[in-house]
Design a protein around this motif. Structure first.
Motif, mmCIF file in Angstrom:
data_model
loop_
_atom_site.group_PDB
_atom_site.id
_atom_site.type_symbol
_atom_site.label_atom_id
_atom_site.label_comp_id
_atom_site.label_asym_id
_atom_site.label_seq_id
_atom_site.Cartn_x
_atom_site.Cartn_y
_atom_site.Cartn_z
ATOM 1 N N GLY A 82 34.107 33.892 43.862
ATOM 2 C CA GLY A 82 35.462 33.576 44.282
ATOM 3 C C GLY A 82 35.549 32.418 45.248
ATOM 4 O O GLY A 82 34.664 31.574 45.317
ATOM 5 N N ASP A 83 36.645 32.413 46.036
ATOM 6 C CA ASP A 83 36.896 31.299 46.952
ATOM 7 C C ASP A 83 36.301 31.509 48.340
ATOM 8 O O ASP A 83 36.446 30.669 49.224
ATOM 9 C CB ASP A 83 38.395 31.023 47.060
ATOM 10 N N GLY A 84 35.648 32.633 48.569
ATOM 11 C CA GLY A 84 34.988 32.886 49.841
ATOM 12 C C GLY A 84 35.898 33.362 50.961
ATOM 13 O O GLY A 84 35.441 33.581 52.077
ATOM 14 N N LYS A 85 37.195 33.535 50.681
ATOM 15 C CA LYS A 85 38.139 33.933 51.733
ATOM 16 C C LYS A 85 38.166 35.441 51.978
ATOM 17 O O LYS A 85 38.717 35.892 52.973
ATOM 18 C CB LYS A 85 39.542 33.427 51.406
ATOM 19 N N CYS A 86 37.590 36.210 51.063
ATOM 20 C CA CYS A 86 37.510 37.669 51.269
ATOM 21 C C CYS A 86 36.212 38.193 50.662
ATOM 22 O O CYS A 86 36.228 38.995 49.735
ATOM 23 C CB CYS A 86 38.733 38.383 50.709
ATOM 24 N N PRO A 87 35.074 37.745 51.198
ATOM 25 C CA PRO A 87 33.785 38.139 50.626
ATOM 26 C C PRO A 87 33.517 39.641 50.700
ATOM 27 O O PRO A 87 32.667 40.153 49.972
ATOM 28 C CB PRO A 87 32.769 37.348 51.451
ATOM 29 N N ASP A 88 34.258 40.353 51.555
ATOM 30 C CA ASP A 88 34.070 41.800 51.699
ATOM 31 C C ASP A 88 35.045 42.619 50.851
ATOM 32 O O ASP A 88 35.106 43.838 50.972
ATOM 33 C CB ASP A 88 34.235 42.189 53.175
ATOM 34 N N PHE A 89 35.787 41.953 49.968
ATOM 35 C CA PHE A 89 36.821 42.665 49.203
ATOM 36 C C PHE A 89 36.250 43.847 48.427
ATOM 37 O O PHE A 89 36.750 44.966 48.542
ATOM 38 C CB PHE A 89 37.553 41.703 48.258
ATOM 39 N N ASP A 90 35.221 43.618 47.631
ATOM 40 C CA ASP A 90 34.662 44.711 46.825
ATOM 41 C C ASP A 90 34.170 45.867 47.684
ATOM 42 O O ASP A 90 34.330 47.025 47.323
ATOM 43 C CB ASP A 90 33.524 44.212 45.930
ATOM 44 N N LYS A 91 33.601 45.546 48.828
ATOM 45 C CA LYS A 91 33.040 46.572 49.706
ATOM 46 C C LYS A 91 34.132 47.355 50.451
ATOM 47 O O LYS A 91 33.972 48.547 50.709
ATOM 48 C CB LYS A 91 32.088 45.904 50.707
ATOM 49 N N ASN A 92 35.229 46.687 50.798
ATOM 50 C CA ASN A 92 36.218 47.301 51.685
ATOM 51 C C ASN A 92 37.545 47.704 51.038
ATOM 52 O O ASN A 92 38.398 48.276 51.714
ATOM 53 C CB ASN A 92 36.495 46.366 52.864
ATOM 54 N N LYS A 93 37.737 47.411 49.750
ATOM 55 C CA LYS A 93 38.976 47.841 49.094
ATOM 56 C C LYS A 93 38.927 49.361 48.882
ATOM 57 O O LYS A 93 37.858 49.925 48.621
ATOM 58 C CB LYS A 93 39.162 47.103 47.776
ATOM 59 N N THR A 94 40.080 50.017 49.018
ATOM 60 C CA THR A 94 40.160 51.471 48.829
ATOM 61 C C THR A 94 41.434 51.818 48.073
ATOM 62 O O THR A 94 42.293 50.959 47.837
ATOM 63 C CB THR A 94 40.167 52.206 50.187
ATOM 64 N N ASN A 95 41.577 53.082 47.719
ATOM 65 C CA ASN A 95 42.790 53.619 47.074
ATOM 66 C C ASN A 95 43.164 52.875 45.796
ATOM 67 O O ASN A 95 44.312 52.510 45.583
ATOM 68 C CB ASN A 95 43.991 53.591 48.045
ATOM 69 N N GLU A 96 42.185 52.677 44.925
ATOM 70 C CA GLU A 96 42.430 51.943 43.684
ATOM 71 C C GLU A 96 43.415 52.669 42.780
ATOM 72 O O GLU A 96 43.274 53.860 42.516
ATOM 73 C CB GLU A 96 41.109 51.757 42.942
ATOM 74 N N LYS A 97 44.425 51.927 42.322
ATOM 75 C CA LYS A 97 45.405 52.441 41.364
ATOM 76 C C LYS A 97 45.639 51.372 40.310
ATOM 77 O O LYS A 97 45.819 50.194 40.639
ATOM 78 C CB LYS A 97 46.750 52.736 42.044
ATOM 79 N N LEU A 98 45.665 51.778 39.057
ATOM 80 C CA LEU A 98 46.008 50.863 37.982
ATOM 81 C C LEU A 98 47.522 50.696 37.975
ATOM 82 O O LEU A 98 48.261 51.674 37.839
ATOM 83 C CB LEU A 98 45.523 51.401 36.637
ATOM 84 N N VAL A 99 47.988 49.471 38.141
ATOM 85 C CA VAL A 99 49.419 49.185 38.133
ATOM 86 C C VAL A 99 49.876 48.868 36.712
ATOM 87 O O VAL A 99 50.891 49.362 36.242
ATOM 88 C CB VAL A 99 49.739 48.005 39.071
ATOM 89 N N TRP A 100 49.088 48.030 36.015
ATOM 90 C CA TRP A 100 49.464 47.597 34.668
ATOM 91 C C TRP A 100 48.266 46.977 33.990
ATOM 92 O O TRP A 100 47.407 46.391 34.638
ATOM 93 C CB TRP A 100 50.589 46.560 34.774
ATOM 94 N N GLN A 101 48.205 47.149 32.689
ATOM 95 C CA GLN A 101 47.252 46.369 31.892
ATOM 96 C C GLN A 101 47.915 46.018 30.587
ATOM 97 O O GLN A 101 48.787 46.744 30.097
ATOM 98 C CB GLN A 101 45.931 47.103 31.683
ATOM 99 N N ASP A 102 47.539 44.886 30.046
ATOM 100 C CA ASP A 102 48.151 44.386 28.819
ATOM 101 C C ASP A 102 47.949 45.404 27.705
ATOM 102 O O ASP A 102 46.828 45.755 27.373
ATOM 103 C CB ASP A 102 47.502 43.041 28.446
ATOM 104 N N PRO A 103 49.043 45.923 27.143
ATOM 105 C CA PRO A 103 48.928 46.973 26.122
ATOM 106 C C PRO A 103 48.637 46.465 24.718
ATOM 107 O O PRO A 103 48.450 47.250 23.797
ATOM 108 C CB PRO A 103 50.324 47.623 26.165
ATOM 109 N N ARG A 104 48.597 45.142 24.571
ATOM 110 C CA ARG A 104 48.443 44.594 23.207
ATOM 111 C C ARG A 104 47.021 44.702 22.690
ATOM 112 O O ARG A 104 46.067 44.682 23.373
ATOM 113 C CB ARG A 104 48.865 43.133 23.172
#
Length: 97
Positions: free
Chosen positions: A75-97
């Motif tokens: 990525g762009d290096g602005k959130c290198p800890d994203f994968d480690k620190n993200k929580t409460n994952e919810k699927l909002v939408w995915q392409d149904p096609r």
């Protein structure tokens, strides 16, 4: 299987979804996930293809960072800890096609 996010979607996010649906189907398909990151709710939109960035937006639709993708895959290096620190994952939408 991710728990689906049933909360109201912000207008900017509805517009993003409409834009994706107006284009040809992507491979891999577009997925939008909601997380808690850095003490706030954020939306992660997957990259349309190889070497392109995935995007993380705040609830107002402002780009926060691009945590993965690009030539290095890091990525762009602005959130290198994203994968480690993200929580409460919810699927909002995915392409149904």
């Amino acid at each position: 299987m991710l728990e689906s996010d049933t909360t109201a979607r912000p207008q900017w996010l509805k517009q993003r979804i409409a834009t994706v649906l107006a284009e040809r189907k992507r491979n891999p398909i577009t997925r939008i996930l909601r997380y808690t990151y850095g003490g706030q709710t954020v939306y992660y939109i997957s990259a349309p293809c190889c070497d392109q960035y995935s995007n993380v937006f705040d609830t107002k639709g402002k780009l926060i960072c691009q945590p993965d993708g690009g030539i290095t895959g890091k990525g762009d290096g602005k959130c290198p800890d994203f994968d480690k620190n993200k929580t409460n994952e919810k699927l909002v939408w995915q392409d149904p096609r």
